[in-house]
Design a protein around this motif. Sequence first.
Motif, PDB file in Angstrom:
ATOM      1  N   ASP A   1       0.849  -1.190   0.000  1.00  0.00           N
ATOM      2  CA  ASP A   1       0.000   0.000   0.000  1.00  0.00           C
ATOM      3  C   ASP A   1       0.887   1.242   0.000  1.00  0.00           C
ATOM      4  OD1 ASP A   1      -2.008   1.856   0.212  1.00  0.00           O
ATOM      5  OD2 ASP A   1      -3.051   0.830   1.860  1.00  0.00           O
ATOM      6  N   LEU A   2       0.830   2.012  -1.069  1.00  0.00           N
ATOM      7  CA  LEU A   2       1.622   3.231  -1.183  1.00  0.00           C
ATOM      8  C   LEU A   2       0.740   4.475  -1.112  1.00  0.00           C
ATOM      9  CD1 LEU A   2       4.138   2.147  -3.980  1.00  0.00           C
ATOM     10  CD2 LEU A   2       4.386   2.021  -1.486  1.00  0.00           C
ATOM     11  N   ARG A   3      -0.496   4.311  -0.639  1.00  0.00           N
ATOM     12  CA  ARG A   3      -1.417   5.431  -0.483  1.00  0.00           C
ATOM     13  C   ARG A   3      -1.199   6.123   0.862  1.00  0.00           C
ATOM     14  NH1 ARG A   3      -6.690   1.821  -1.343  1.00  0.00           N
ATOM     15  NH2 ARG A   3      -5.461   0.672   0.208  1.00  0.00           N
ATOM     16  N   ALA A   4      -1.429   7.403   0.875  1.00  0.00           N
ATOM     17  CA  ALA A   4      -1.339   8.146   2.133  1.00  0.00           C
ATOM     18  C   ALA A   4      -2.360   7.597   3.118  1.00  0.00           C
ATOM     19  CB  ALA A   4      -1.590   9.633   1.880  1.00  0.00           C
ATOM     20  N   GLY A   5      -1.964   7.439   4.374  1.00  0.00           N
ATOM     21  CA  GLY A   5      -2.885   6.937   5.383  1.00  0.00           C
ATOM     22  C   GLY A   5      -2.229   5.929   6.303  1.00  0.00           C
TER      23      GLY A   5
ATOM     24  N   VAL B   1      -6.734  -4.741  -7.569  1.00  0.00           N
ATOM     25  CA  VAL B   1      -5.726  -3.839  -7.018  1.00  0.00           C
ATOM     26  C   VAL B   1      -6.223  -2.396  -7.144  1.00  0.00           C
ATOM     27  CG1 VAL B   1      -3.294  -3.154  -7.066  1.00  0.00           C
ATOM     28  CG2 VAL B   1      -3.967  -5.438  -7.854  1.00  0.00           C
ATOM     29  N   PRO B   2      -6.549  -1.741  -6.029  1.00  0.00           N
ATOM     30  CA  PRO B   2      -7.030  -0.369  -6.120  1.00  0.00           C
ATOM     31  C   PRO B   2      -5.906   0.612  -6.433  1.00  0.00           C
ATOM     32  CG  PRO B   2      -6.909  -1.049  -3.824  1.00  0.00           C
ATOM     33  CD  PRO B   2      -6.568  -2.257  -4.646  1.00  0.00           C
ATOM     34  N   ARG B   3      -6.281   1.732  -6.994  1.00  0.00           N
ATOM     35  CA  ARG B   3      -5.333   2.810  -7.321  1.00  0.00           C
ATOM     36  C   ARG B   3      -4.460   3.122  -6.102  1.00  0.00           C
ATOM     37  NH1 ARG B   3      -5.660   8.255  -6.097  1.00  0.00           N
ATOM     38  NH2 ARG B   3      -4.614   9.702  -7.528  1.00  0.00           N
ATOM     39  N   GLY B   4      -3.146   3.216  -6.345  1.00  0.00           N
ATOM     40  CA  GLY B   4      -2.220   3.591  -5.278  1.00  0.00           C
ATOM     41  C   GLY B   4      -1.600   2.432  -4.539  1.00  0.00           C
ATOM     42  N   VAL B   5      -2.059   1.214  -4.797  1.00  0.00           N
ATOM     43  CA  VAL B   5      -1.442   0.031  -4.192  1.00  0.00           C
ATOM     44  C   VAL B   5      -0.420  -0.519  -5.184  1.00  0.00           C
ATOM     45  CG1 VAL B   5      -1.803  -2.334  -3.395  1.00  0.00           C
ATOM     46  CG2 VAL B   5      -3.414  -0.536  -2.749  1.00  0.00           C
TER      47      VAL B   5
END
Length: 470
Positions: free
Chosen positions: A87-91, A110-114
Amino acid sequence: MSALSVQETGIPGLLLVQLPVHEDSRGWFKENWQRTKMVAAGLPDFRPVQNNVSFNSTPGTTRGIHAEPWDKYVAVIGGAVFGAWVDLRAGESFGKSFSTKLGPGQAVFVPRGVGNGFQTLEPDTGYSYLVTEHWSEKAKSGYTFLNLADSSVKIPWPIALELATVSEADKTHPQLEEVTPVQPRKTLVLGANGQLGRALVAAAPSDGTFEFVSRSQLDITDQSQLGAVDFSGYKTVINAAAYTSVDEAETAVGRREAWATNVTALGHLAAVCTAHDLTLVHLSSDYVFDGEQEVYTEEDSLCPLGVYGQSKAAGDAVVSQVTKHYVVRTSWVVGDGKNFVATMAQLARDGVDPAVINDQHGRLSFASDLARGILHLLDSPAPYGTYNLSNDGEPVSWELVARKVFALLGHDANRVTPTSSVEYQKGRIGMAPRPANSTLDLEKIRGAGFTPRDQFEALSEYLAKESTGV
């Protein structure tokens, strides 16, 4: 043969799909992507627009870790791979990883940002992936990368990376501590200077996930302006822009402007939202009804009286064709700007004793509560569709509202005198017809988990803030 199932992985939104594989002496067959069944099983209805296929002839071919600016659905079409996701999304889940072996019987959403990486385990391995945006050189600038050998994530590659086939580019990607987290897609609010727009500015989180534009910044009646917007960075559009001059809409010029904004431009906006799979939130009005019923539900047929109501009814029909939409129908809006309550408050202070209509009934809708209700719909699992949204309480007349305003401001409520709609319109040329009853049934919005405030509780708070300038 396993049954179709969708499983969570520990990374929010990253889903492992078990696919039924039909095998016999000839080989195997599977439904790699079946929208109806998979959405019913729990996969997002992500509506892919492009299908890519990758083939690798030797084991140990390793790619990644790439986080792309779109959602994708990855499935093996022959052989086997070891898949790894970070997971490379902010949070809070930034840096969290998941890995598993994938064969023909597994797929991953795979959702956007992963970030996505894989390593082939068998000769002649291929996999396909469906994506929600068309690939382009420009789109590649939105990629985020992580080093395959990141020291903190420590992905357990079955074949050591020094023995694997890895591109020079993938060898040089940054460590996790150097990665700039992928920011979430934004919500775009149109009509930010209106009563609802200003309320949304006050109510929305200040974390940069909302973007507000006024008509001077983006006029949706100008197709060239709308076409110049890059919508790939948005997930939701809230349309708080509209032509609302009810009486002026009855004139030749006003009629054209009302339809240009409330219908034609809205049609272009709806097409954009459909093309980019965006959620469209649109504000509707009690004027889509004729006022012959005491209460209106979301299922009642539209039957507008005047041009403004007709344009809003047509706009509702346009928006309803967008797959992801919320039509928020409201009445008697009160916010920061010109409105009935503000006018009555000024008349009370100026010593003017108004005659106010007493045969039109409905409920007030404070912009601050509309904003809270809209944000609730977006944050909840509420099904898409039409929702009535006003403040709660017994239906009242305009006269009773005026009297309440006078009393709350410390003035004599008897300074307000009642008059009928017919009497009020005498001598006034060009007034549009108004629905006699504007009361909206609120059961559906309550069922979605939002409880509207009482209108007079909200009125007291509104007048207190107006008096103090807070």
